[in-house]
Design an enzyme around this catalytic site. Sequence first.
Site, PDB file in Angstrom:
ATOM      1  N   ASP A  54       0.777  -1.349  -0.050  1.00  0.00           N
ATOM      2  CA  ASP A  54      -0.064   0.097  -0.099  1.00  0.00           C
ATOM      3  C   ASP A  54       0.887   1.226   0.015  1.00  0.00           C
ATOM      4  O   ASP A  54       1.657   1.355   0.878  1.00  0.00           O
ATOM      5  CB  ASP A  54      -0.976  -0.081   1.221  1.00  0.00           C
ATOM      6  CG  ASP A  54      -2.144   0.846   1.350  1.00  0.00           C
ATOM      7  OD1 ASP A  54      -3.093   0.595   1.342  1.00  0.00           O
ATOM      8  OD2 ASP A  54      -1.809   2.252   0.997  1.00  0.00           O
ATOM      9  N   ASN A 110     -12.630  -3.846   2.785  1.00  0.00           N
ATOM     10  CA  ASN A 110     -13.572  -2.660   2.729  1.00  0.00           C
ATOM     11  C   ASN A 110     -14.303  -3.074   1.461  1.00  0.00           C
ATOM     12  O   ASN A 110     -13.683  -2.921   0.309  1.00  0.00           O
ATOM     13  CB  ASN A 110     -13.109  -1.273   2.742  1.00  0.00           C
ATOM     14  CG  ASN A 110     -12.457  -0.836   3.840  1.00  0.00           C
ATOM     15  OD1 ASN A 110     -12.869  -1.082   5.031  1.00  0.00           O
ATOM     16  ND2 ASN A 110     -11.146   0.004   3.861  1.00  0.00           N
ATOM     17  N   GLN A 117     -14.460   1.920   1.154  1.00  0.00           N
ATOM     18  CA  GLN A 117     -13.726   1.260  -0.136  1.00  0.00           C
ATOM     19  C   GLN A 117     -13.445   2.431  -1.028  1.00  0.00           C
ATOM     20  O   GLN A 117     -14.466   3.087  -1.481  1.00  0.00           O
ATOM     21  CB  GLN A 117     -14.482   0.195  -0.882  1.00  0.00           C
ATOM     22  CG  GLN A 117     -13.695  -0.334  -1.882  1.00  0.00           C
ATOM     23  CD  GLN A 117     -14.474  -1.556  -2.504  1.00  0.00           C
ATOM     24  OE1 GLN A 117     -15.701  -1.655  -2.315  1.00  0.00           O
ATOM     25  NE2 GLN A 117     -13.843  -2.014  -3.541  1.00  0.00           N
ATOM     26  N   HIS A 123      -9.990  -5.570  -3.008  1.00  0.00           N
ATOM     27  CA  HIS A 123      -8.575  -5.773  -2.766  1.00  0.00           C
ATOM     28  C   HIS A 123      -8.647  -6.231  -1.275  1.00  0.00           C
ATOM     29  O   HIS A 123      -9.368  -5.879  -0.224  1.00  0.00           O
ATOM     30  CB  HIS A 123      -7.764  -4.393  -2.917  1.00  0.00           C
ATOM     31  CG  HIS A 123      -8.419  -3.159  -2.145  1.00  0.00           C
ATOM     32  ND1 HIS A 123      -9.406  -2.719  -2.865  1.00  0.00           N
ATOM     33  CD2 HIS A 123      -8.309  -2.665  -0.928  1.00  0.00           C
ATOM     34  CE1 HIS A 123      -9.719  -1.610  -2.308  1.00  0.00           C
ATOM     35  NE2 HIS A 123      -9.299  -1.356  -0.968  1.00  0.00           N
ATOM     36  N   HIS A 125      -6.614  -6.417   2.358  1.00  0.00           N
ATOM     37  CA  HIS A 125      -5.374  -5.510   3.214  1.00  0.00           C
ATOM     38  C   HIS A 125      -4.991  -6.704   3.921  1.00  0.00           C
ATOM     39  O   HIS A 125      -5.687  -7.303   4.579  1.00  0.00           O
ATOM     40  CB  HIS A 125      -6.131  -4.354   4.052  1.00  0.00           C
ATOM     41  CG  HIS A 125      -6.676  -3.346   3.493  1.00  0.00           C
ATOM     42  ND1 HIS A 125      -5.846  -2.181   3.164  1.00  0.00           N
ATOM     43  CD2 HIS A 125      -8.012  -3.126   2.641  1.00  0.00           C
ATOM     44  CE1 HIS A 125      -6.817  -1.347   2.385  1.00  0.00           C
ATOM     45  NE2 HIS A 125      -7.873  -1.877   2.470  1.00  0.00           N
TER      46      HIS A 125
END
Length: 162
Positions: A54, A110, A117, A123, A125
């Site tokens: 990230d 999310n 989101q 995606h 995390h």
Amino acid sequence: MGRGMAPRHRELTLAPRRVYVSPMTTSCIFCRIVGGEIPAEVVAREPDVVAFLDVQPLADGHVLVVPRAHVAAVEDLEPAAAAALFEAVLHLAGPVREALGAAGTTIGINNGAATGQTIPHVHVHIVPRWPDDGAGSIHTIFPRKTRRPLGEVGAAIRQLVG
Ligand code: 5GP
Ligand code: ZN
């Protein structure tokens, strides 16, 4: 179908779909990372999944795991894509934790704009965690504003799950 029969299949087909699709898939930042158009610190490339750091990490080692195919919400993943995504998470959780010397990882998604989101490309995390890192568990993000009894809620969900 008779009047008294449960219209299970029809309800599922007609259920509103929570899709958060960007107007142009090519404008999706994660599609562009997957395609190599924009740089990212990639940590794993698999046939159906890419994982990268990230750019604004919540902690050192914060990894995002994404399906190569653009899909906005978890509900819209094909079963094979979902399986590949979770297999990649399984594959990565240990190495991410060990590489950072972390005690554990918080793993979360999310799912939908209302949840926060910001990139409408599914995606996962993976965030390394330490006992004294000051962050909470996923329970800490909810104010626990429940109003309905468990039994009623369970029945409502079971009816749609079938
Ligand atoms: P979300 O809030 O949608 O669950 O998380 C999106 C994440 O994507 C955020 O944590 C954000 O920092 C990350 N992100 C946004 N743009 C980029 C980018 O261009 N590259 C990378 N590597 N991560 C990004
Ligand atoms: Zn995308």
